[in-house]
Scaffold this motif. Structure first.
Motif, PDB file in Angstrom:
ATOM      1  N   LYS A 362       0.816  -1.216   0.000  1.00  0.00           N
ATOM      2  CA  LYS A 362       0.000   0.000   0.000  1.00  0.00           C
ATOM      3  C   LYS A 362       0.847   1.263   0.000  1.00  0.00           C
ATOM      4  O   LYS A 362       0.360   2.340  -0.337  1.00  0.00           O
ATOM      5  CB  LYS A 362      -0.929  -0.014   1.218  1.00  0.00           C
ATOM      6  CG  LYS A 362      -1.940  -1.160   1.188  1.00  0.00           C
ATOM      7  CD  LYS A 362      -2.841  -1.138   2.411  1.00  0.00           C
ATOM      8  CE  LYS A 362      -3.842  -2.278   2.372  1.00  0.00           C
ATOM      9  NZ  LYS A 362      -4.741  -2.292   3.550  1.00  0.00           N
ATOM     10  N   LYS A 363       2.104   1.137   0.387  1.00  0.00           N
ATOM     11  CA  LYS A 363       3.007   2.293   0.374  1.00  0.00           C
ATOM     12  C   LYS A 363       4.205   1.961  -0.507  1.00  0.00           C
ATOM     13  O   LYS A 363       4.890   0.962  -0.290  1.00  0.00           O
ATOM     14  CB  LYS A 363       3.484   2.624   1.795  1.00  0.00           C
ATOM     15  CG  LYS A 363       2.370   3.096   2.716  1.00  0.00           C
ATOM     16  CD  LYS A 363       2.917   3.460   4.081  1.00  0.00           C
ATOM     17  CE  LYS A 363       1.801   3.946   5.010  1.00  0.00           C
ATOM     18  NZ  LYS A 363       2.335   4.299   6.364  1.00  0.00           N
ATOM     19  N   GLU A 364       4.448   2.783  -1.491  1.00  0.00           N
ATOM     20  CA  GLU A 364       5.540   2.548  -2.423  1.00  0.00           C
ATOM     21  C   GLU A 364       6.860   2.967  -1.815  1.00  0.00           C
ATOM     22  O   GLU A 364       6.954   4.001  -1.154  1.00  0.00           O
ATOM     23  CB  GLU A 364       5.302   3.331  -3.713  1.00  0.00           C
ATOM     24  CG  GLU A 364       6.346   3.040  -4.773  1.00  0.00           C
ATOM     25  CD  GLU A 364       6.012   3.728  -6.077  1.00  0.00           C
ATOM     26  OE1 GLU A 364       6.581   3.365  -7.106  1.00  0.00           O
ATOM     27  OE2 GLU A 364       5.165   4.639  -6.047  1.00  0.00           O
ATOM     28  N   ARG A 365       7.863   2.136  -2.017  1.00  0.00           N
ATOM     29  CA  ARG A 365       9.203   2.475  -1.555  1.00  0.00           C
ATOM     30  C   ARG A 365       9.890   3.345  -2.605  1.00  0.00           C
ATOM     31  O   ARG A 365      10.194   2.883  -3.701  1.00  0.00           O
ATOM     32  CB  ARG A 365      10.027   1.215  -1.317  1.00  0.00           C
ATOM     33  CG  ARG A 365       9.533   0.370  -0.157  1.00  0.00           C
ATOM     34  CD  ARG A 365      10.476  -0.791   0.090  1.00  0.00           C
ATOM     35  NE  ARG A 365      10.613  -1.627  -1.092  1.00  0.00           N
ATOM     36  CZ  ARG A 365      11.537  -2.584  -1.218  1.00  0.00           C
ATOM     37  NH1 ARG A 365      12.403  -2.796  -0.253  1.00  0.00           N
ATOM     38  NH2 ARG A 365      11.589  -3.314  -2.325  1.00  0.00           N
ATOM     39  N   PRO A 366      10.144   4.607  -2.315  1.00  0.00           N
ATOM     40  CA  PRO A 366      10.707   5.501  -3.335  1.00  0.00           C
ATOM     41  C   PRO A 366      12.155   5.194  -3.671  1.00  0.00           C
ATOM     42  O   PRO A 366      12.658   5.648  -4.689  1.00  0.00           O
ATOM     43  CB  PRO A 366      10.580   6.880  -2.689  1.00  0.00           C
ATOM     44  CG  PRO A 366      10.575   6.618  -1.222  1.00  0.00           C
ATOM     45  CD  PRO A 366       9.877   5.305  -1.031  1.00  0.00           C
ATOM     46  N   ALA A 367      12.840   4.428  -2.826  1.00  0.00           N
ATOM     47  CA  ALA A 367      14.270   4.189  -3.049  1.00  0.00           C
ATOM     48  C   ALA A 367      14.560   2.714  -3.288  1.00  0.00           C
ATOM     49  O   ALA A 367      15.599   2.207  -2.884  1.00  0.00           O
ATOM     50  CB  ALA A 367      15.086   4.698  -1.862  1.00  0.00           C
ATOM     51  N   GLY A 368      13.636   1.986  -3.943  1.00  0.00           N
ATOM     52  CA  GLY A 368      13.860   0.589  -4.239  1.00  0.00           C
ATOM     53  C   GLY A 368      14.883   0.397  -5.336  1.00  0.00           C
ATOM     54  O   GLY A 368      15.395   1.348  -5.937  1.00  0.00           O
ATOM     55  N   PHE A 369      15.186  -0.865  -5.619  1.00  0.00           N
ATOM     56  CA  PHE A 369      16.201  -1.163  -6.628  1.00  0.00           C
ATOM     57  C   PHE A 369      15.805  -0.615  -7.990  1.00  0.00           C
ATOM     58  O   PHE A 369      16.638  -0.055  -8.711  1.00  0.00           O
ATOM     59  CB  PHE A 369      16.409  -2.677  -6.718  1.00  0.00           C
ATOM     60  CG  PHE A 369      17.376  -3.083  -7.797  1.00  0.00           C
ATOM     61  CD1 PHE A 369      18.738  -2.965  -7.610  1.00  0.00           C
ATOM     62  CD2 PHE A 369      16.912  -3.563  -9.027  1.00  0.00           C
ATOM     63  CE1 PHE A 369      19.623  -3.314  -8.614  1.00  0.00           C
ATOM     64  CE2 PHE A 369      17.797  -3.925 -10.027  1.00  0.00           C
ATOM     65  CZ  PHE A 369      19.157  -3.801  -9.818  1.00  0.00           C
ATOM     66  N   ALA A 370      14.531  -0.799  -8.383  1.00  0.00           N
ATOM     67  CA  ALA A 370      14.088  -0.309  -9.689  1.00  0.00           C
ATOM     68  C   ALA A 370      14.223   1.203  -9.782  1.00  0.00           C
ATOM     69  O   ALA A 370      14.612   1.746 -10.824  1.00  0.00           O
ATOM     70  CB  ALA A 370      12.649  -0.742  -9.948  1.00  0.00           C
ATOM     71  N   ALA A 371      13.906   1.895  -8.695  1.00  0.00           N
ATOM     72  CA  ALA A 371      14.025   3.352  -8.705  1.00  0.00           C
ATOM     73  C   ALA A 371      15.486   3.781  -8.865  1.00  0.00           C
ATOM     74  O   ALA A 371      15.810   4.689  -9.637  1.00  0.00           O
ATOM     75  CB  ALA A 371      13.445   3.929  -7.418  1.00  0.00           C
ATOM     76  N   ARG A 372      16.373   3.108  -8.130  1.00  0.00           N
ATOM     77  CA  ARG A 372      17.802   3.458  -8.245  1.00  0.00           C
ATOM     78  C   ARG A 372      18.332   3.145  -9.646  1.00  0.00           C
ATOM     79  O   ARG A 372      19.130   3.902 -10.205  1.00  0.00           O
ATOM     80  CB  ARG A 372      18.609   2.695  -7.192  1.00  0.00           C
ATOM     81  CG  ARG A 372      18.304   3.102  -5.756  1.00  0.00           C
ATOM     82  CD  ARG A 372      19.357   2.575  -4.794  1.00  0.00           C
ATOM     83  NE  ARG A 372      19.415   1.116  -4.819  1.00  0.00           N
ATOM     84  CZ  ARG A 372      18.659   0.323  -4.057  1.00  0.00           C
ATOM     85  NH1 ARG A 372      17.784   0.855  -3.207  1.00  0.00           N
ATOM     86  NH2 ARG A 372      18.788  -0.986  -4.116  1.00  0.00           N
TER      87      ARG A 372
END
Length: 780
Positions: A362-372
Motif C-alpha cells: 500500500k506504500k511505495e518504496r521511493p528508493a527501491g532497486f528499480a528506482a535506483r
C-alpha cells in the motif's frame, strides 16, 4: 474497442468468469482427444511433393497401396540360451509370429478418445549372418503420439514377450513406436519433476513478489482455462479444415500460453497494485477497469506481434511450419481474448484481496532497486548503452561459424537403443530403419528384375551402403521397390550426407531408361527437411520482422521507436544464438546446434521478448507525455515497469530452464532461458531506456509531443494526460467519495495542476524542483 471490451468484462465480472470456466472445462475434456485425431507423426507427409523423398512416398502410396510406416517396429528374436538358431527355430519363430498376428489387442479408450483396438501385423525378416537372431517387423495403425496407441503397443509387446518366452526365445523391440514409448517411459519421472519445478517456480516467484496466495494461484488457473479453450479451438479448426498438425503442437501451445498468460497477468497485477496504491479509496471494479484500459493496448500489441511472428510460418513450404504457425497464432489470439476479459474480471472480483495478506504494497518504496536503476540509467545512459552492447557483442560472437545439426543428442539409453546396438553388431546399422528406392515407369511400360540389376548393383558398390535387397515388383509391374540398408544409423549426419551425395547420385546415373526413381527413409526425409527449412527461414524471418515493425509503428505512432526496438530484438537474437552455439557446438564439441534452434529462438525469444520491449516503450511514452524532463520520464518508466518485466522474465525463463533437466531438451531449454533473460533483464530494462534517455522525446519522431517540456524549456503548469478524458467516473466519485486525490508526490493525477516541487529521481520529497538538478542535465 479495447477499453470497451475490458470495461464490459469488469462490469459483468462474474458472468465473464463463469463463461470462461464452462467453455474452458468443456473444451479441455474434448480438446486433447480431438487434437490426437488431427495429428500426423510422419515427417515426410509435411514435405512439398517436389522433394525426392516426398515423391518416393507418392509412388509407394499410388503403386503399392502402402505408406512408409513411422510406427513400424523391428523385433529381434533370439534363443533364450544364447545358442545359434537352427532349422526348427526358424519354424517356431514364424509360427509364433503367425499366432500373434491373429490375436486382437483391445483398447479401453477414455471418453471422447479414439479406439485403437486392432490386430498387430508381424512380418518375418532376415536372419543375422552369424545365426544368433532373426528379425521381424511389427506394424500398428494410428498416431504414435496418442496415449491410446501407446497402450496398445505395450500390450502387444508384453504378449509377444510371453509367447516367445514360452517357445524358448527372448525378444527385443526397437524403432518406430517402440523407441517413442521407451523414451517416454524413461523420461516420465523427469517430465513430472520438470512440471512440478515449473509450477513451483511460478508460485514461488509470485509469492515472493506479491506476498500473496491468490496472486500465486490465479495465474495458473487462468492458464488452465485459456489453454483448454485454445487447444479446442486449434483442434476444432484443424478438424473442420481437414488439416493435419505436427505432434509437437500441443506441447508448444502449453509452453506458449504458460509464458504469455502469466506475463500478461503480471503486467496487469503490477499496474493494478499501482492503481490501488495511488487511489486508496477507489472501487476495485473501477481500478480493474482503469488498469485493463491502460495496459490493454500494450498487451494487445504484444500479442499481435506474437501472432504475426507465428502466422508468418504459414507461408513456409515445410508443412510442419505451415501448420505450426497458424495453430500457435490461434492460441495466442485466444490468450489475448482471455487477457482482455478473464484476467480483468478476476482482478475486479478479488480487488485488494489479490494481495492478501501483504500490507506493505500500500506504500511505495521511493528508493527501491528499480528506482535506483532508473536514476542511474537516466543519469548515465551512454555508459549503460555501451555496456549492454559490449555484452551482446561478446555473446553474439559465439554465433560465428554456427552449424545446423540434425543428429539426436541426449536420448536416454533404453531397451530400444540396446536392441538396435545388438542388431548393428551383426547387420548394417540401417537394418532397423531401412531406406527404400521406388522406381516407376513413365509411359505405362513394364519392369522386370533384369532391368533393375544395374541400379541394384551400383547401389551395392556405394561406400557406406551395407546391403541392398532384391527388387519387389507391384502387381502390374509398373513399379518396383528396393530396400537399401545403410552402414550408418539413419538418424545421423553421416547417413544424411550419404543419401544426399553418393546414393542419390548413383540413383540418378543408373535409373533405367523410361523410368524415374526416388529414395525415402529417415535420412532422406531429414535431408530434404534441412533444405526446406533453410529456404523457409530466409523467407520467414524478414517477413515476420516487417509485420512486427508495422505493429510497433501502429502502437507507438513513430518511425524511430519501432526501429530501435527491432534493432534491440535483433541483437538479442544473435546474442542468444551465440550463447547456445558457444556452449553446445564449441564447449560440448557437438557437430552443431539443433536445426530447430534458430526457429525456436525466433518464436520464443524474438516474439515473446518483444512483449517486454512493448510494455517498457508504452510506459516510456506515457511518462514522456507528462510535463517533465525526458530523462526523468525514463527514470519513472523504469521504476514502475522494471519489477513487472523482471518478474515475468524470471517466470518465463525458469519455465524454459526446467527443460534442461532432460538431456533431450537441454539445448532448447538453456538457449531459450538465456534469450528470455537477455530480453527482459538487459534489452527492456537497460538498453531501450538508455537509448530513450539519449534521444529524449526525439525517440517518438515524427510524432510531436508536448513542446512545452522539451530540452531547454521549463515545465508547463498543467498536466494533460492522454487518458484523462477517458478515466472512468462513477457515482461515488461524483458525490465526492474519492474524487481527484491530493497530489502525493508520486505522479500528477489526471486533471490536477502540475506541482513544481515534484522530486527528481534521487531528490528528497518536498525539495523545490530545480534547486539541485537542472531538468536537462544528468544528475548524480
Amino acid at each position: 474497442m479495447i477499453r470497451r471490451t475490458t470495461a464490459f468484462a469488469t462490469r459483468h465480472r462474474w458472468m465473464t468468469i463463469i463463461v470462461w470456466a464452462i467453455v474452458g472445462l468443456a473444451l479441455t475434456a474434448v480438446g486433447q482427444p480431438l487434437m490426437n485425431s488431427v495429428t500426423d507423426s510422419s515427417t515426410g507427409d509435411f514435405l512439398p511433393k517436389k522433394y525426392d523423398s516426398a515423391a518416393a512416398i507418392q509412388i509407394a502410396e499410388k503403386k503399392f497401396d502402402e505408406k512408409p510406416d513411422p510406427n513400424a517396429v523391428t523385433v529381434l528374436v533370439a534363443r533364450a540360451d544364447g545358442a545359434k538358431l537352427g532349422p526348427q527355430d526358424g519354424k517356431k519363430i514364424a509360427d509364433t509370429a503367425a499366432g500373434l498376428s491373429a490375436k486382437r489387442i483391445k483398447a479401453e479408450p477414455e471418453q471422447f478418445a479414439k479406439d485403437f483396438s486392432q490386430t498387430p501385423r508381424y512380418t518375418v525378416g532376415v536372419v543375422a549372418p552369424d545365426g544368433t537372431f532373426q528379425l521381424l517387423t511389427l506394424s500398428l495403425s494410428g498416431n504414435a503420439t496418442d496415449t491410446g496407441l501407446q497402450d496398445v503397443y505395450r500390450d502387444a509387446r508384453d504378449l509377444a514377450k510371453t509367447d516367445y518366452q514360452a517357445a524358448g526365445f527372448r525378444v527385443g523391440f526397437t524403432g518406430g513406436i517402440a523407441s517413442t514409448v521407451d523414451n517416454l517411459d524413461e523420461e516420465k519421472d523427469t517430465e513430472a519433476l520438470v512440471g512440478a519445478l515449473t509450477m513451483g517456480l511460478i508460485i514461488l516467484l509470485n509469492v515472493v513478489v506479491f506476498r500473496s496466495i491468490l496472486a500465486a494461484i490465479l495465474p495458473l488457473l487462468a492458464v488452465a482455462l485459456i489453454g483448454g479453450v485454445a487447444t479446442g479451438a486449434v483442434a476444432g479448426s484443424a478438424k473442420l479444415l481437414d488439416i493435419k498438425v505436427d505432434p509437437s503442437v500441443p506441447s508448444l501451445i502449453t509452453v506458449v500460453l504458460l509464458g504469455i498468460v502469466v506475463d500478461y497477468f503480471l503486467f496487469l497485477m503490477f499496474r493494478f497494485r499501482e492503481e490501488l496504491r495511488t487511489h486508496p479509496n477507489m472501487d476495485k471494479r473501477e481500478a480493474a477497469a482503469n488498469t485493463a484500459g491502460r495496459v490493454g493496448n500494450a498487451i494487445t500489441c504484444a500479442a499481435l506481434t506474437i501472432v504475426a511472428a507465428f502466422a508468418t510460418l504459414g507461408i513456409a513450404s515445410f508443412g510442419q511450419f505451415k501448420v505450426l504457425g497458424p495453430a500457435i497464432a490461434v492460441s495466442v489470439l485466444v490468450a489475448l481474448l482471455g487477457s482482455l476479459t478473464l484476467l480483468p474480471a478476476l482482478l475486479a472480483v478479488t480487488g485488494r484481496a489479490m494481495f492478501w495478506p501483504a500490507r506493505a504494497w500500500k506504500k511505495e518504496r521511493p528508493a527501491g532497486f528499480a528506482a535506483r536503476l532508473g536514476e542511474n540509467i537516466s543519469a548515465r545512459p551512454v555508459r549503460y548503452l555501451v555496456g549492454s552492447l559490449v555484452l551482446l557483442a561478446a555473446l553474439g560472437a559465439g554465433a560465428v561459424g554456427v552449424k545446423m545439426s540434425y543428429d539426436q543428442h541426449g536420448q536416454p539409453t533404453t531397451n530400444a537403443t540396446r536392441t538396435a546396438d545388438e542388431i548393428s553388431r551383426s547387420l548394417p546399422a540401417g537394418v532397423s530403419d531401412p531406406h527404400t528406392v521406388y522406381v516407376q515407369t513413365k509411359a505405362g511400360g513394364k519392369l522386370d528384375e533384369r532391368s533393375l540389376t544395374g541400379l541394384t548393383g551400383a547401389l551395392g558398390k556405394v561406400e557406406g551402403v551395407g546391403q541392398v535387397a532384391k527388387p519387389v515388383l507391384n502387381p502390374d509391374k509398373s513399379a518396383a521397390r528396393i530396400d537399401v540398408f545403410l552402414a550408418a544409423k539413419a538418424d545421423t549426419q553421416k547417413a544424411r550426407d550419404l543419401i544426399t551425395g553418393p546414393v542419390r547420385g548413383t540413383i540418378a546415373q543408373n535409373t533405367p531408361q523410361g523410368t524415374e526413381a526416388h529414395i525415402t527413409g529417415t535420412a532422406a526425409i531429414f535431408a530434404d527437411v534441412a533444405t526446406a527449412v533453410n529456404k523457409d527461414l530466409k523467407l520467414v524471418f524478414p517477413v515476420a520482422a516487417i509485420l512486427i515493425a508495422l505493429i510497433l509503428f501502429l502502437l507507438l505512432r513513430s518511425l524511430l521507436a519501432p526501429l530501435v526496438l527491432m534493432l534491440a530484438v535483433g541483437l538479442g537474437f544473435v546474442a542468444t544464438l551465440g550463447a547456445g552455439t558457444m556452449v553446445f557446438q564449441h564447449m560440448l564439441d557437438r557437430p552443431g546446434v539443433s536445426f530447430t534452434l534458430p526457429l525456436v529462438l525466433f518464436l520464443f525469444v524474438v516474439a515473446l521478448g518483444t512483449d517486454y520491449n512493448i510494455l517498457m516503450s508504452d510506459r516510456l511514452r506515457e511518462e514522456m507525455d507528462k510535463p517533465i524532463p525526458a530523462r526523468k520520464a525514463v527514470a519513472e518508466a523504469v521504476r514502475h515497469t522494471a519489477p513487472a518485466i523482471a518478474t515475468a522474465g524470471l517466470v518465463l525463463a525458469g519455465s524454459f530452464a526446467s527443460l534442461a533437466a532432460s538431456p533431450a531438451t537441454a539445448e532448447i531449454g538453456f538457449a531459450t532461458a538465456v534469450g528470455i533473460l537477455l530480453s527482459s533483464m538487459l534489452l527492456s530494462i537497460v538498453l531501450v531506456p538508455s537509448i530513450a534517455a539519449i534521444l529524449g522525446r526525439g525517440l517518438w519522431w515524427p510524432r510531436r509531443g508536448n513542446k512545452g517540456h522539451g530540452r531547454g524549456t521549463s515545465a508547463p503548469t498543467a498536466y494533460n494526460h492522454p487518458d484523462a478524458d477517458r478515466t472512468l467516473v462513477t457515482e461515488p466519485q461524483m458525490a465526492g467519495g474519492y474524487g481527484p486525490a491530493p497530489y502525493t508526490g508520486q505522479q500528477p493525477y489526471p486533471g490536477q495542476p502540475y506541482q513544481a516541487q515534484q522530486p527528481y529521481p534521487g531528490q528528497p520529497y518536498g525539495q523545490p524542483y530545480g534547486q539541485q538538478h537542472h531538468p536537462d542535465r544528468p544528475h548524480g
